[in-house]
Design a protein around this motif. Structure first.
Motif, PDB file in Angstrom:
ATOM      1  N   VAL B 305       0.815  -1.236   0.000  1.00  0.00           N
ATOM      2  CA  VAL B 305       0.000   0.000   0.000  1.00  0.00           C
ATOM      3  C   VAL B 305       0.836   1.268   0.000  1.00  0.00           C
ATOM      4  CG1 VAL B 305      -2.050  -1.016   1.053  1.00  0.00           C
ATOM      5  CG2 VAL B 305      -0.338   0.055   2.511  1.00  0.00           C
ATOM      6  N   ILE B 306       2.063   1.201   0.520  1.00  0.00           N
ATOM      7  CA  ILE B 306       2.865   2.440   0.528  1.00  0.00           C
ATOM      8  C   ILE B 306       3.254   2.859  -0.890  1.00  0.00           C
ATOM      9  CG2 ILE B 306       3.799   2.283   2.873  1.00  0.00           C
ATOM     10  CD1 ILE B 306       6.284   1.005   1.620  1.00  0.00           C
ATOM     11  N   ASN B 307       3.069   1.949  -1.860  1.00  0.00           N
ATOM     12  CA  ASN B 307       3.394   2.301  -3.248  1.00  0.00           C
ATOM     13  C   ASN B 307       2.186   2.841  -4.003  1.00  0.00           C
ATOM     14  OD1 ASN B 307       6.099   0.927  -3.255  1.00  0.00           O
ATOM     15  ND2 ASN B 307       4.754  -0.753  -2.686  1.00  0.00           N
ATOM     16  N   GLU B 308       1.034   2.821  -3.357  1.00  0.00           N
ATOM     17  CA  GLU B 308      -0.176   3.234  -4.067  1.00  0.00           C
ATOM     18  C   GLU B 308      -0.192   4.733  -4.329  1.00  0.00           C
ATOM     19  OE1 GLU B 308      -3.900   1.924  -2.511  1.00  0.00           O
ATOM     20  OE2 GLU B 308      -3.247  -0.150  -2.428  1.00  0.00           O
ATOM     21  N   ARG B 309      -1.108   5.130  -5.207  1.00  0.00           N
ATOM     22  CA  ARG B 309      -1.164   6.534  -5.597  1.00  0.00           C
ATOM     23  C   ARG B 309      -1.613   7.426  -4.441  1.00  0.00           C
ATOM     24  NH1 ARG B 309      -6.203   5.960  -9.642  1.00  0.00           N
ATOM     25  NH2 ARG B 309      -7.412   4.571  -8.349  1.00  0.00           N
ATOM     26  N   GLU B 310      -1.302   8.713  -4.593  1.00  0.00           N
ATOM     27  CA  GLU B 310      -1.634   9.662  -3.524  1.00  0.00           C
ATOM     28  C   GLU B 310      -2.773  10.585  -3.917  1.00  0.00           C
ATOM     29  OE1 GLU B 310       2.064  11.440  -2.475  1.00  0.00           O
ATOM     30  OE2 GLU B 310       2.894   9.517  -1.840  1.00  0.00           O
ATOM     31  N   GLN B 311      -3.179  10.479  -5.178  1.00  0.00           N
ATOM     32  CA  GLN B 311      -4.376  11.216  -5.574  1.00  0.00           C
ATOM     33  C   GLN B 311      -5.218  10.341  -6.494  1.00  0.00           C
ATOM     34  OE1 GLN B 311      -2.940  14.839  -7.126  1.00  0.00           O
ATOM     35  NE2 GLN B 311      -1.100  13.916  -7.922  1.00  0.00           N
ATOM     36  N   PRO B 321     -18.333   9.529  -1.971  1.00  0.00           N
ATOM     37  CA  PRO B 321     -19.594  10.143  -1.525  1.00  0.00           C
ATOM     38  C   PRO B 321     -19.394  11.580  -1.052  1.00  0.00           C
ATOM     39  CG  PRO B 321     -18.829   8.488   0.040  1.00  0.00           C
ATOM     40  CD  PRO B 321     -17.912   8.426  -1.124  1.00  0.00           C
ATOM     41  N   ARG B 322     -20.437  12.375  -1.171  1.00  0.00           N
ATOM     42  CA  ARG B 322     -20.349  13.784  -0.769  1.00  0.00           C
ATOM     43  C   ARG B 322     -20.534  13.940   0.750  1.00  0.00           C
ATOM     44  NH1 ARG B 322     -19.686  17.155  -4.814  1.00  0.00           N
ATOM     45  NH2 ARG B 322     -19.998  16.255  -6.880  1.00  0.00           N
ATOM     46  N   ARG B 323     -21.176  12.932   1.371  1.00  0.00           N
ATOM     47  CA  ARG B 323     -21.420  13.035   2.818  1.00  0.00           C
ATOM     48  C   ARG B 323     -20.124  12.728   3.584  1.00  0.00           C
ATOM     49  NH1 ARG B 323     -26.545   9.403   2.344  1.00  0.00           N
ATOM     50  NH2 ARG B 323     -28.000  10.888   1.448  1.00  0.00           N
ATOM     51  N   GLY B 324     -19.762  13.636   4.467  1.00  0.00           N
ATOM     52  CA  GLY B 324     -18.506  13.516   5.198  1.00  0.00           C
ATOM     53  C   GLY B 324     -18.407  12.264   6.052  1.00  0.00           C
ATOM     54  N   TRP B 325     -19.496  11.901   6.721  1.00  0.00           N
ATOM     55  CA  TRP B 325     -19.460  10.747   7.644  1.00  0.00           C
ATOM     56  C   TRP B 325     -19.226   9.440   6.889  1.00  0.00           C
ATOM     57  CZ3 TRP B 325     -23.080   6.936   6.981  1.00  0.00           C
ATOM     58  CH2 TRP B 325     -24.225   7.269   6.243  1.00  0.00           C
ATOM     59  N   LEU B 326     -19.600   9.424   5.613  1.00  0.00           N
ATOM     60  CA  LEU B 326     -19.414   8.209   4.812  1.00  0.00           C
ATOM     61  C   LEU B 326     -18.010   8.168   4.217  1.00  0.00           C
ATOM     62  CD1 LEU B 326     -21.438   5.972   4.215  1.00  0.00           C
ATOM     63  CD2 LEU B 326     -21.928   7.051   2.043  1.00  0.00           C
ATOM     64  N   ARG B 327     -17.464   9.391   3.970  1.00  0.00           N
ATOM     65  CA  ARG B 327     -16.141   9.480   3.369  1.00  0.00           C
ATOM     66  C   ARG B 327     -15.062   8.954   4.311  1.00  0.00           C
ATOM     67  NH1 ARG B 327     -17.050  14.636   1.093  1.00  0.00           N
ATOM     68  NH2 ARG B 327     -15.754  15.669   2.640  1.00  0.00           N
ATOM     69  N   GLY B 328     -15.260   9.170   5.634  1.00  0.00           N
ATOM     70  CA  GLY B 328     -14.264   8.760   6.632  1.00  0.00           C
ATOM     71  C   GLY B 328     -13.904   7.286   6.518  1.00  0.00           C
ATOM     72  N   TRP B 496       1.513  14.355   5.186  1.00  0.00           N
ATOM     73  CA  TRP B 496       1.318  13.546   3.960  1.00  0.00           C
ATOM     74  C   TRP B 496      -0.071  12.905   3.965  1.00  0.00           C
ATOM     75  CZ3 TRP B 496       1.288   7.987   4.261  1.00  0.00           C
ATOM     76  CH2 TRP B 496       1.308   7.334   3.032  1.00  0.00           C
ATOM     77  N   MET B 497      -0.462  12.409   5.142  1.00  0.00           N
ATOM     78  CA  MET B 497      -1.794  11.798   5.259  1.00  0.00           C
ATOM     79  C   MET B 497      -2.883  12.861   5.138  1.00  0.00           C
ATOM     80  SD  MET B 497      -1.489   8.929   8.157  1.00  0.00           S
ATOM     81  CE  MET B 497      -0.229   7.685   8.124  1.00  0.00           C
ATOM     82  N   ALA B 498      -2.644  13.998   5.811  1.00  0.00           N
ATOM     83  CA  ALA B 498      -3.661  15.061   5.809  1.00  0.00           C
ATOM     84  C   ALA B 498      -3.906  15.554   4.386  1.00  0.00           C
ATOM     85  CB  ALA B 498      -3.203  16.216   6.704  1.00  0.00           C
ATOM     86  N   ARG B 499      -2.798  15.631   3.620  1.00  0.00           N
ATOM     87  CA  ARG B 499      -2.919  16.070   2.222  1.00  0.00           C
ATOM     88  C   ARG B 499      -3.873  15.159   1.455  1.00  0.00           C
ATOM     89  NH1 ARG B 499       2.519  17.027   1.755  1.00  0.00           N
ATOM     90  NH2 ARG B 499       2.882  15.059   0.706  1.00  0.00           N
ATOM     91  N   GLN B 500      -3.721  13.853   1.696  1.00  0.00           N
ATOM     92  CA  GLN B 500      -4.558  12.892   0.974  1.00  0.00           C
ATOM     93  C   GLN B 500      -5.998  12.925   1.474  1.00  0.00           C
ATOM     94  OE1 GLN B 500      -2.761   8.992   0.090  1.00  0.00           O
ATOM     95  NE2 GLN B 500      -0.854   9.882   0.798  1.00  0.00           N
ATOM     96  N   VAL B 501      -6.144  13.138   2.781  1.00  0.00           N
ATOM     97  CA  VAL B 501      -7.513  13.232   3.324  1.00  0.00           C
ATOM     98  C   VAL B 501      -8.226  14.421   2.673  1.00  0.00           C
ATOM     99  CG1 VAL B 501      -8.870  13.698   5.406  1.00  0.00           C
ATOM    100  CG2 VAL B 501      -6.945  12.113   5.509  1.00  0.00           C
ATOM    101  N   ARG B 502      -7.492  15.549   2.545  1.00  0.00           N
ATOM    102  CA  ARG B 502      -8.096  16.747   1.930  1.00  0.00           C
ATOM    103  C   ARG B 502      -8.472  16.489   0.473  1.00  0.00           C
ATOM    104  NH1 ARG B 502      -4.391  19.759   4.971  1.00  0.00           N
ATOM    105  NH2 ARG B 502      -2.922  19.794   3.244  1.00  0.00           N
ATOM    106  N   ARG B 503      -7.612  15.712  -0.213  1.00  0.00           N
ATOM    107  CA  ARG B 503      -7.872  15.451  -1.642  1.00  0.00           C
ATOM    108  C   ARG B 503      -9.011  14.457  -1.844  1.00  0.00           C
ATOM    109  NH1 ARG B 503      -1.876  14.203  -3.136  1.00  0.00           N
ATOM    110  NH2 ARG B 503      -1.023  16.279  -3.271  1.00  0.00           N
ATOM    111  N   PHE B 504      -9.313  13.684  -0.808  1.00  0.00           N
ATOM    112  CA  PHE B 504     -10.315  12.621  -0.934  1.00  0.00           C
ATOM    113  C   PHE B 504     -11.721  13.214  -0.890  1.00  0.00           C
ATOM    114  CE2 PHE B 504     -12.836   9.017   0.747  1.00  0.00           C
ATOM    115  CZ  PHE B 504     -12.570   8.115  -0.247  1.00  0.00           C
ATOM    116  N   ARG B 505     -12.112  13.802  -1.957  1.00  0.00           N
ATOM    117  CA  ARG B 505     -13.465  14.341  -2.063  1.00  0.00           C
ATOM    118  C   ARG B 505     -13.903  14.288  -3.520  1.00  0.00           C
ATOM    119  NH1 ARG B 505     -14.378  18.394   1.010  1.00  0.00           N
ATOM    120  NH2 ARG B 505     -12.718  18.118   2.504  1.00  0.00           N
ATOM    121  N   PRO B 506     -15.207  14.249  -3.724  1.00  0.00           N
ATOM    122  CA  PRO B 506     -15.684  14.180  -5.122  1.00  0.00           C
ATOM    123  C   PRO B 506     -15.373  15.474  -5.854  1.00  0.00           C
ATOM    124  CG  PRO B 506     -17.518  14.479  -3.622  1.00  0.00           C
ATOM    125  CD  PRO B 506     -16.312  14.277  -2.762  1.00  0.00           C
ATOM    126  N   PRO B 507     -15.293  15.404  -7.186  1.00  0.00           N
ATOM    127  CA  PRO B 507     -14.991  16.631  -7.927  1.00  0.00           C
ATOM    128  C   PRO B 507     -16.150  17.606  -7.844  1.00  0.00           C
ATOM    129  CG  PRO B 507     -15.490  14.835  -9.431  1.00  0.00           C
ATOM    130  CD  PRO B 507     -15.496  14.252  -8.063  1.00  0.00           C
TER     131      PRO B 507
END
Lengths: 309, 529
Positions: B305-311, B321-328, B496-507
């Motif tokens: 998993v450490i080799n997986e993409r970051e975006q 999903p757009r709902r925050g509680w489901l995205r977690g 690094w993790m926070a960056r990915q959490v921020r990016r993890f949202r629908p367009p």
């Protein structure tokens, strides 16, 4: 069927393989996709064929997004890659039957479909031959047949003529004309520009991921020219015509070539029309008046720089 | 007409890949020659054994004649199946896994799952073909003495599962995209694995035959163990299948999702089974098996998993999903390195903690007063597992941290190389340092173990195997030190993790050209704006 490539971008790290590419084409058109090696042609084609995902932008096939609905898009696209089929221990017929199954064509119709494709691509005589025993030209036909097995509306062909002998190339050309006549939209890349110019109705020239020229062949071959060159033959003395032309204000240069005169007319096609009218008014008996067109090859050399990323 | 329609419907149900594979197998000379050779070998060995073998074991009057010949036949059957079928399936897939061939499969409406399932189905047919070729000879052994029908059936069922496991393993190795050198290396690893599996299965089934299964069919214990073995084998086959599907899936798809869901299910199902067996037999051994199996898988998973993409690409982002509680919770399951690290570390902690908690809380139940040996083993086992997990987390997170902070140019896909380099460096570096600064102690074999802290092999050996008093402090402090280091590295990777959490949202909602054909200039190619 309308294919709309919409602001397509594909970046590999800092390399911009495809940089904001947009163009549209429709059923019945054969579009030549031209560019030097590494220009982004294959990447664009692979994105259209859903094999790669764009960094941004999208491709719409009658409104169906290849990014969002790749499964629907698969049914509309026939893709001919730049590599030829090379499976061992499988005959041409079995290979096509396999892809017919893979596209979900039911057993009730599959046999007919495969046979008609074999007939159309002239493969009936070699249907029981093993794939690895075929020549390049035959493999190429199998590759096209494979792409046609589910009767797609769009055909994406990546260098299909590469490595083919003249006969196989002519056969491919004829096949493409028939397919275009059947209403298929065809996007074809090739380095053999003279042949592309013969079959394409439109062309897109790309370099370093950016479109340099795009449009109907007639348009892009003449659009950016500073002047038009026309070839004129009259029943009168050619030297007389030559001298007359040199006195005209919108003629940049004129040359005598045997019994004809070649003139560079400043301006666009309107200026050519005006010149013809003026010659007739002046009493010249014009029997031939046609515009000389630059070839695709010439245009390609003029607009591209041969740069790679 | 009805029969034709029925046949057509049946034909439509067949997996296209399986049909193609079997057609190729029938047309190719490999399978036909191998099958003929297999029958000839079987016949010759049987004739030679009956003619010149040990009279006491093969005479029809002997009580063991059936078992002796069955074991010979089983050797041939398993040897042929475990080598021929996996090699055939794995090599073919590896050869086919060039870009162009895989592309062609993806451009059709076939799904990656269908591709791998087709390969497996074709292999199953080949396995059954070989098993059926063996059937007449197997029947013959029943006519002799020393063997009962349930034993034959159960041993053959075990053999079938083992061959299926090795075939799926070979298919998995065949899917790994690699150059020729790496493919050869993988082939060697696979061959070693097959050899171990073959000898292990033979040993195990010989024990089963000697034990005699017919008389134990009505005991619950027997079915509990048999069921656990079968479920574990099927679960591992399923895991390898899921991994293979993920590897052949397009990179733009959310290919980690099925793997993580399967891993979670595997963890839960095998955990439940291990707990049930441990409770029933009042021994912690099933829990140990579960811990080891899952820890191995999770450590391998962390390295992947450490080799997986970051975006995420558009295709995946549009499914977030757009709902925050489901995205977690979905962040942990979607493709992506930070989510993968969190998911794996969480499962690693639970894998270490749950059995420890269970065994501590119900220690009287699991450890009777006489089982000092088992208690001692339990402590060493727990320490070994903890050290392996901590070293894996530390090295992986160190590589991620280094890649992000110092070596920004290294692509995420090569983080595993950095881990291996760091591990090699960490294991080798203490020796020259010891030679320079602790030369005398090194010669006397009394070096301070802290010097070897970066070397996981030496540290685990010291902590687990050496019980001398001067190592006690090291044994107690080492896991603590490694744990704190791991925590610091995880904290270091927090941006690094926070960056990915921020990016993890629908367009953001995009306006696409509509489906109307009339929106484009008809019949004319036009350059875009």
């Amino acid at each position: 069927m309308h294919i709309h490539i919409d602001h397509l971008k594909k970046h590999y790290g800092r390399t911009r393989a495809v940089d904001d590419v947009s163009f549209t084409f429709s059923s019945g058109e054969i579009v030549g996709f031209v560019g030097p090696n590494g220009a982004g042609k294959s990447t664009t084609m692979r994105i259209i064929a859903t094999l790669e995902e764009p960094t941004s932008g999208d491709v719409f096939l009658d409104g169906i997004s290849v990014v969002e609905e790749p499964d629907k898009a698969h049914r509309l696209i026939g893709y001919v890659p730049d590599t030829l089929p090379s499976h061992r221990d499988i005959s041409v017929h079995e290979y096509l039957d396999f892809f017919a199954r893979a596209y979900g064509i039911g057993a009730a119709t599959r046999k007919k479909v495969v046979e008609s494709i074999e007939e159309f691509t002239n493969l009936l005589g070699i249907r029981d031959k093993n794939l690895n025993a075929l020549s390049k030209g035959m493999k190429n036909r199998v590759s096209v047949a494979r792409a046609l097995v589910h009767d797609p509306a769009v055909l994406i062909m990546d260098e299909p003529a590469a490595g083919l002998d003249p006969r196989a190339r002519i056969e491919l050309r004829e096949l493409l004309k028939v397919l275009s006549g059947q209403g298929k939209a065809i996007l074809i890349s090739s380095h053999i520009l003279t042949e592309l110019a013969e079959i394409c109705t439109a062309a897109v020239i790309i370099e370093r991921g950016k479109i340099l020229r795009a449009g109907s062949l007639a348009h892009i071959l003449t659009a950016d020219l500073p002047h038009r060159t026309v070839l004129i033959r009259t029943l009168d003395e050619p030297e007389l015509l030559h001298q007359h032309l040199l006195l005209q204000p919108n003629i940049e240069a004129a040359r005598r070539i045997d019994h004809t005169v070649e003139a560079d007319v400043a301006g666009g096609e309107e200026a050519c029309c005006a010149l013809l009218a003026q010659l007739v008014r002046s009493g010249y008996r014009v029997v031939e008046f046609h515009q000389q067109r630059a070839g695709l090859e010439e245009l390609f050399m003029n607009v591209t720089r041969g740069e790679v990323q | 007409m009805k029969a034709v329609r029925f046949m057509d419907k049946f034909d439509d149900l067949l997996n296209p890949i399986a049909v193609k594979e079997l057609r190729q197998a029938v047309k190719g000379r490999v399978i036909v020659s191998a099958l003929t050779l297999f029958l000839l070998i079987q016949l010759s060995i049987l004739l030679l054994t009956l003619s010149f073998g040990d009279r006491r074991t093969i005479e029809p009057a002997s009580l063991y004649a059936g078992r002796g010949i069955f074991q010979i036949l089983q050797n041939i059957l398993l040897g042929a199946c475990i080598l021929l079928v996996p090699l055939y399936a794995g090599l073919r897939l590896a050869a086919e896994r060039s870009d162009s061939n895989v592309d062609l499969l993806f451009i059709s409406t076939l799904r990656p799952r269908c591709i791998i399932a087709g390969k497996l189905q074709a292999s199953v047919v080949l396995i059954l073909l070989i098993f059926s070729a063996c059937a007449p000879f197997m029947t013959f052994t029943y006519l002799l003495r020393g063997l009962d029908i349930p034993s034959i059936v159960l041993v053959l069922a075990l053999d079938f599962l083992v061959v299926l496991l090795s075939t799926q393993g070979a298919i998995f190795l065949g899917t790994v995209p690699a150059n020729i050198v790496l493919k050869l290396l993988l082939g060697l690893v696979g061959f070693g694995f097959l050899t171990i599996l073959f000898s292990g299965t033979m040993e195990f089934s010989q024990e089963l035959l000697r034990f005699g299964l017919g008389s134990h069919l009505d005991s619950v214990e027997f079915w509990l163990v048999a069921g656990a073995v079968a479920i574990t084998l099927v679960a591992v086959i399923g895991l390898l299948f899921t991994w293979s599907v993920a590897i052949v899936s397009p990179p733009s798809s959310n290919r980690a999702l099925p793997v993580r869901l399967y891993l979670l299910s595997f963890w839960l199902v095998t955990g439940g089974l291990a707990g049930l067996l441990a409770y029933y037999f009042r021994v912690p051994i099933p829990l140990y098996f579960w811990e080891w199996a899952n820890l191995t898988l999770l450590c391998a998973q962390l390295l992947v998993v450490i080799n997986e993409r970051e975006q995420w690409g558009l295709r995946v982002r549009r499914t977030i999903p757009r709902r925050g509680w489901l995205r977690g919770p979905l962040f942990l399951l979607y493709s992506g390195s930070a989510g993968g690290v969190l998911f794996t570390v969480l499962l690693l902690v639970l894998t270490l903690a749950l059995p420890r908690f269970t065994l501590e809380y119900w220690s009287d139940f699991f450890f009777s007063s006489s089982s000092r040996f088992l208690r001692d083993f339990d402590h060493r086992n727990a320490l070994t597992l903890m050290l392996i997990a901590l070293y894996t987390v530390d090295y992986c997170m160190l590589a991620v941290w280094l890649r992000n902070v110092l070596l920004g140019r290294i692509q995420a896909a090569y983080t595993w190389v950095l881990v291996l380099l760091l591990l090699g460096l960490g294991s080798a570096l203490p020796w020259p340092l010891l030679f320079l600064f602790q030369n005398e102690e090194l010669r006397m074999g009394r070096t301070n173990p802290w010097w070897q802290l970066s070397n996981p092999f030496s540290t685990i050996y010291t902590c687990v195997m050496e019980s001398s008093g001067d190592k006690t402090v090291f044994r107690d402090m080492c896991p603590l030190f490694l744990g704190v280091l791991g925590l610091m590295l995880l904290l270091g990777c927090l941006p690094w993790m926070a960056r990915q959490v921020r990016r993890f949202r629908p367009p953001e909602k995009e306006s696409h050209p509509t489906a109307s054909a009339g929106s484009y200039a008809p019949g004319a190619i036009s350059p875009g704006a």
